[in-house]
Design a protein around this motif. Structure first.
Motif, mmCIF file in Angstrom:
data_model
loop_
_atom_site.group_PDB
_atom_site.id
_atom_site.type_symbol
_atom_site.label_atom_id
_atom_site.label_comp_id
_atom_site.label_asym_id
_atom_site.label_seq_id
_atom_site.Cartn_x
_atom_site.Cartn_y
_atom_site.Cartn_z
ATOM 1 N N THR A 299 0.802 -1.221 0.000
ATOM 2 C CA THR A 299 0.000 0.000 0.000
ATOM 3 C C THR A 299 0.840 1.278 0.000
ATOM 4 O O THR A 299 0.441 2.258 -0.583
ATOM 5 C CB THR A 299 -0.968 0.028 1.198
ATOM 6 O OG1 THR A 299 -0.243 -0.344 2.350
ATOM 7 C CG2 THR A 299 -2.123 -0.922 1.016
ATOM 8 N N THR A 300 2.005 1.265 0.630
ATOM 9 C CA THR A 300 2.787 2.515 0.639
ATOM 10 C C THR A 300 3.481 2.758 -0.690
ATOM 11 O O THR A 300 3.639 3.901 -1.096
ATOM 12 C CB THR A 300 3.883 2.507 1.724
ATOM 13 O OG1 THR A 300 4.605 1.300 1.643
ATOM 14 C CG2 THR A 300 3.326 2.715 3.100
ATOM 15 N N GLU A 301 3.930 1.714 -1.355
ATOM 16 C CA GLU A 301 4.733 1.914 -2.557
ATOM 17 C C GLU A 301 3.943 1.841 -3.852
ATOM 18 O O GLU A 301 4.407 2.304 -4.891
ATOM 19 C CB GLU A 301 5.883 0.880 -2.604
ATOM 20 C CG GLU A 301 6.832 0.967 -1.418
ATOM 21 C CD GLU A 301 7.482 2.334 -1.256
ATOM 22 O OE1 GLU A 301 7.637 3.063 -2.252
ATOM 23 O OE2 GLU A 301 7.813 2.692 -0.107
ATOM 24 N N ALA A 302 2.730 1.241 -3.791
ATOM 25 C CA ALA A 302 1.995 0.984 -5.035
ATOM 26 C C ALA A 302 1.778 2.232 -5.902
ATOM 27 O O ALA A 302 2.050 2.197 -7.104
ATOM 28 C CB ALA A 302 0.674 0.307 -4.719
ATOM 29 N N PRO A 303 1.311 3.367 -5.336
ATOM 30 C CA PRO A 303 0.986 4.490 -6.213
ATOM 31 C C PRO A 303 2.174 4.988 -7.047
ATOM 32 O O PRO A 303 1.986 5.413 -8.181
ATOM 33 C CB PRO A 303 0.517 5.573 -5.234
ATOM 34 C CG PRO A 303 0.057 4.810 -4.042
ATOM 35 C CD PRO A 303 0.957 3.623 -3.948
ATOM 36 N N VAL A 304 3.401 4.900 -6.509
ATOM 37 C CA VAL A 304 4.533 5.418 -7.295
ATOM 38 C C VAL A 304 4.994 4.411 -8.340
ATOM 39 O O VAL A 304 5.884 4.705 -9.134
ATOM 40 C CB VAL A 304 5.729 5.819 -6.398
ATOM 41 C CG1 VAL A 304 5.424 7.030 -5.581
ATOM 42 C CG2 VAL A 304 6.169 4.672 -5.529
ATOM 43 N N LEU A 305 4.413 3.229 -8.348
ATOM 44 C CA LEU A 305 4.796 2.239 -9.356
ATOM 45 C C LEU A 305 3.860 2.290 -10.562
ATOM 46 O O LEU A 305 3.798 1.357 -11.354
ATOM 47 C CB LEU A 305 4.811 0.838 -8.735
ATOM 48 C CG LEU A 305 5.935 0.678 -7.706
ATOM 49 C CD1 LEU A 305 5.734 -0.554 -6.860
ATOM 50 C CD2 LEU A 305 7.295 0.650 -8.391
ATOM 51 N N SER A 306 3.159 3.383 -10.670
ATOM 52 C CA SER A 306 2.218 3.562 -11.770
ATOM 53 C C SER A 306 2.929 3.358 -13.120
ATOM 54 O O SER A 306 3.975 3.958 -13.371
ATOM 55 C CB SER A 306 1.666 4.979 -11.640
ATOM 56 O OG SER A 306 0.818 5.215 -12.670
#
Ligand code: FAD
Length: 553
Positions: free
Chosen positions: A362-369
């Protein structure tokens, strides 16, 4: 500053006007309430909001609309605003369809029409959804900002701490966002000081540790009493439940966690099977509710505070904290759960926090777009992690040693994975090595059948491969099994060496360890079920047993 948006979609002009009127009456100070009369109009409004840089907090869509059904509108909006909350509005007769849509379109809730009076049926649901959105997503330019390097383990540690503590923040990657550079320059911070936390008043914390962040945010890390009836170590579901029951039943109760409340469940993006949440619930939301409940009932909750050891002193339990302080309690509940096992392939340790993550989707997912990621493991946590990552990443590969997911993963997750086009499962395979420059760039996969290897490009690896108990802080007198899980109840009497450990005339109580008055609940306990509900059940049960123990002493 622009207000975040609530969008209502309904083809019936009267219903649309009525929902907007009710929502405006309560939320107009903080939110703009917009309307759309069809799915197409809603999607074009959503695209327009995005192009203007507006925040979309919540979409409420009617299900039965010509052209495009509500669940499809909500599913399609996810690609543009992944964090917006999604609620389906249905007629009573369509509730079955709504429940199915929850699975297919991953909705957050459904509301049955009519919703009158709104104070009873509409506002509590909307309040909940907006609270969750605010907790996960901080509107532009407000609040706490964390600036650092995306692939820095220290940045990852602070992100994990803030997320686990339910502190909303905005992450700014110094290499990708010009705002980030301007912000650190204005604060006079050099790149050696990263990560840096910038507070709303402009003050900064350079290269902070979680404890300093907690203190700066005004969270007390000092216990209010010298002596407690009940100290619970570990604030996962088991510990939180024990705190709720302990405090509500009048015990002087203290709950401690070495990171933040939530435990493993807190890191889960979507718990589908916890009773009473038909649309599932995120671990963060469940934690937020449980923590509020424990505090409201009078439990004291302190984090981050690590318990390093315990001494038994004539019935009293003396806890030593990692910072050297001491606490005394009459009873103790060990609810310290489990932690992911480290993957031993070369490169995994080197890149931990720099592209290799342990259950921290959950913490890293958004920047792995738009990037490619690998998930290692075939259990439910791996499945949930993959589903969450698939909302952001271009491609998610799940690497498993077995030939199917069915034996290790719940059926509903296997179905969801099958239906998600950007997830691929790579069977009978393991990770041989992880390589890259400053962060993970390549992963070598090896077939467990013929030993052949191939190199795949990947920006991150999420490891979910089993766990070990966190019981090292307990004294030797607390008997454990060979893997380190804590023995309780009759298992104590069946253990080798129990005669030396257990001197009482009575048998240990159901969840009591080999030390009278020390209990264990949840995943740290031998024979635990490894489920949120069973951890909550055991945590609650311990309080009844604590009363029984206290009544005898
Ligand atoms: C990603 C993921 C998804 C999951 N999904 C589901 C699901 O959908 N449904 C389901 O039923 N179950 C699910 N589970 C399993 C479920 O979360 C666990 O069974 C449950 O969290 C166990 O709760 P617990 O309180 O026993 O321990 P944990 O949740 O492990 O909590 C233990 C806490 O103790 C703290 N701690 C450890 N050592 C110390 C110390 N020395 N001092 C102070 N504090 C300490 C830790 O920081 C942690 O917060 C999932 C697990 C994961 C990881």
């Amino acid at each position: 500053m622009k207000k975040p948006v609530i969008l209502v979609v309904d083809d019936d002009p009267q219903v649309l006007a009525a929902v907007r009127r009710d929502l405006r009456s309560r939320y107009r100070e903080q939110y703009s309430v917009l309307g759309a009369s069809s799915g197409d109009e809603a999607l074009s409004t959503i695209r327009e909001l995005k192009s203007r840089g507006d925040d979309l907090a919540l979409i409420i869509s009617d299900q039965r609309m010509p052209g495009m059904a509500g669940h499809e509108v909500l599913a399609r909006s996810r690609g543009v605003y992944p964090a917006a909350r999604r609620v389906l509005l249905t007629a009573y007769a369509d509730i079955d369809a709504a429940v199915n849509a929850i699975n297919q379109a991953q909705l957050d809730y459904y509301l049955a029409k009519p919703w009158q009076p709104p104070e009873e049926h509409l506002f509590p649901v909307v309040d909940d959804q907006l609270d969750t959105w605010l907790a996960e997503c901080l509107p532009e330019a407000t609040g706490l900002r964390l600036v650092g390097h995306q692939w820095s383990p220290h940045s990852h540690a602070i992100k994990s701490f803030l997320a686990a503590s339910l502190i909303p923040y905005r992450w700014l990657d110094i290499e990708r966002e010009s705002d980030a550079r301007a912000l650190v320059e204005a604060a006079g911070v050099g790149t050696d000081d990263l990560p840096v936390l910038v507070f709303e008043d402009g003050s900064v914390l350079r290269s902070p540790e979680p404890r300093q962040v907690a203190e700066r945010l005004g969270r007390s890390l000092s216990a209010a009493s010298d002596l407690y009836d009940l100290v619970i170590v570990g604030a996962g579901p088991a510990g939180l439940a024990a705190a709720v029951y302990g405090a509500s039943e009048g015990l002087r109760t203290l709950l401690l966690d070495c990171l933040a409340p939530g435990g493993q469940a807190g890191s889960s993006s979507h718990i589908e099977n916890y009773l009473g949440f038909p649309a599932g619930v995120s671990g963060a939301e469940l934690t937020r509710r449980a923590l509020m409940q424990a505090r409201r009932l009078g439990a004291e909750c302190l984090a981050p505070l690590e318990v390093a050891g315990v001494k038994i002193d004539a019935g009293y339990k003396r806890l030593t904290l990692a910072d050297g302080r001491e606490l005394v309690t009459r009873t103790l509940v060990a609810a310290t759960g489990m932690i992911y096992r480290e993957h031993e392939a070369p490169g995994m340790a080197e890149y931990a926090g720099a592209g290799v993550y342990y259950g921290a989707a959950t913490t890293e997912a958004p920047v792995l777009s738009g990037r490619r990621v690998i998930v290692v493991g075939g259990g439910n946590s791996a499945g949930q992690g993959a589903m969450y990552l698939a909302r952001f990443a271009a491609e998610v590969r799940i690497v498993v040693r077995r030939a199917s997911l069915g034996e290790t993963m719940s059926h509903y997750l296997v179905e969801q994975i099958d239906k998600t086009p950007n997830i691929r499962v790579v069977f009978r395979t393991e990770v041989e090595r992880v390589e890259g420059g400053r962060h993970v760039e390549r992963v070598t996969l090896r077939s467990v059948d013929d030993g052949s290897s191939r190199v795949e490009e990947s920006d991150a690896v999420f490891v979910f491969i089993g766990a070990r108990p966190r019981s090292d802080w307990l004294p030797a007198a607390v008997l454990r099994d060979q893997k380190g899980f804590v023995l309780t109840g009759r298992d104590v009497l069946a253990a080798e060496g129990h005669a030396k450990a257990w001197k009482e005339a009575r048998e240990p109580l159901l969840l009591e360890t080999s030390v009278p008055g020390v209990f264990a609940a949840g995943d740290v306990r031998a024979g635990a079920m490894n489920r949120v509900a069973s951890a909550v059940g055991e945590g609650s049960m311990t309080v009844r047993l604590v009363h029984e123990y206290l009544a005898r002493t």
